[in-house]
Design an enzyme around this catalytic site. Structure first.
Site, PDB file in Angstrom:
ATOM      1  N   ASN A  31     -19.325 -60.779  81.225  1.00  4.80           N
ATOM      2  CA  ASN A  31     -18.683 -59.667  80.539  1.00  4.80           C
ATOM      3  C   ASN A  31     -17.927 -60.098  79.282  1.00  4.80           C
ATOM      4  OD1 ASN A  31     -17.294 -56.905  80.384  1.00  4.80           O
ATOM      5  ND2 ASN A  31     -15.548 -58.265  80.713  1.00  4.80           N
ATOM      6  N   TYR A  78     -22.505 -57.679  65.383  1.00  6.30           N
ATOM      7  CA  TYR A  78     -22.262 -57.530  66.814  1.00  6.30           C
ATOM      8  C   TYR A  78     -23.539 -57.080  67.517  1.00  6.30           C
ATOM      9  CZ  TYR A  78     -20.798 -55.165  71.124  1.00  6.30           C
ATOM     10  OH  TYR A  78     -20.696 -54.736  72.418  1.00  6.30           O
ATOM     11  N   LYS A  97     -25.954 -58.857  70.492  1.00  3.18           N
ATOM     12  CA  LYS A  97     -26.376 -58.229  71.742  1.00  3.18           C
ATOM     13  C   LYS A  97     -27.896 -58.146  71.834  1.00  3.18           C
ATOM     14  CE  LYS A  97     -22.339 -57.504  73.626  1.00  3.18           C
ATOM     15  NZ  LYS A  97     -21.946 -58.199  74.872  1.00  3.18           N
ATOM     16  N   THR A 126     -11.172 -48.660  76.861  1.00 11.01           N
ATOM     17  CA  THR A 126     -10.542 -49.716  77.639  1.00 11.01           C
ATOM     18  C   THR A 126      -9.041 -49.746  77.390  1.00 11.01           C
ATOM     19  OG1 THR A 126     -11.099 -51.249  75.860  1.00 11.01           O
ATOM     20  CG2 THR A 126     -12.573 -51.187  77.762  1.00 11.01           C
TER      21      THR A 126
END
Length: 239
Positions: free
Chosen positions: A86, A163, A167, A198
């Site tokens: 994660n 980013y 991924k 979050t």
């Protein structure tokens, strides 16, 4: 009791922490793994709630740190049943022309090489499990075909980014790992948790409790479940 290790789980309210909580409530022993010094307190808070928990201080980008963590898990438990990769960096959102490449290297080091490092060091312990699982927390931003966030479509108006490229590489690593570990009956999948609020910050996104369910689903797949796939909310996503 099955043993699950979750990287990037050192902040209460984060995706890793919430995933650990959900697995703990499902009867797993959860190992919190992060660089943050408050891991001991977070693990103790789980224990106080009746969740079986422990922690290892781990820097996923440091080979010696991950090797030491794997040795500690082997000493204490003898195996690992679930590895959830994660830990991630969400930087590198600039254009190809403007992106600072030092920052991009750091993102690749965390999101790709760091995940590879952790996976590599824990594979021997996963092989000792009868129900090995690896979950790579990815993103639709690393997909070509995701209709919301993908490189080719991006209906949400989110531009392709460094980013996303990291991924994209993580998704490739997921497929490669799944193929190589198929003979060991270790299921390996990537999961997009979607944009998540979050830490209760009030930002745009769905509650972390909802997003973590995608990760928990992949971690608790039955032995005849899918491997080498990319999912959100238990449903396949296009690569």
């Amino acid at each position: 009791m099955q043993i699950a290790l979750i990287t990037g789980s050192g902040r209460k309210g984060g995706l890793g922490y919430e995933t650990a909580r959900q697995l703990g409530e499902a009867g797993y022993h959860v190992i919190l793994a992060a660089r943050r010094p408050e891991l001991a307190q977070l693990a103790q808070a789980f224990i106080d709630q009746g969740i079986s928990a422990s922690y290892v201080v781990m820097d996923t980008t440091d080979e010696a740190s991950v090797t030491a963590s794997a040795a500690e898990v082997e000493r204490r438990f003898g195996r690992l049943d679930v590895l959830i990769n994660n830990a991630a960096s969400m930087r590198a959102g600039e254009s190809v022309e403007q992106q600072d490449l030092t920052e991009m290297r750091m993102v690749l080091d965390t999101n790709v090489i760091g995940t590879w490092n952790v996976t590599q060091k824990f594979i021997p312990l996963l092989r000792k499990s009868e129900h090995g699982r690896i979950v790579n927390v990815s993103s639709g931003a690393g997909s070509y075909g995701d209709p919301q966030y993908g490189f080719l479509h991006g209906a949400m108006g989110i531009p392709a980014s460094g980013y996303g490229i990291s991924k994209l590489a993580l998704n490739g690593l997921t497929i490669k790992t799944a193929k190589e570990l198929a003979a060991d009956h270790i299921l390996v999948n990537a999961v997009c948790p979607d944009i998540t609020d979050t830490f209760g910050s009030g930002m745009f996104g769905r509650p972390v409790e909802v997003s973590a369910k995608s990760v928990t689903w992949a971690a608790t797949l039955p032995d005849d479940g899918p491997t080498g796939g990319f999912f959100r909310d238990g449903e396949p996503l296009p690569w």
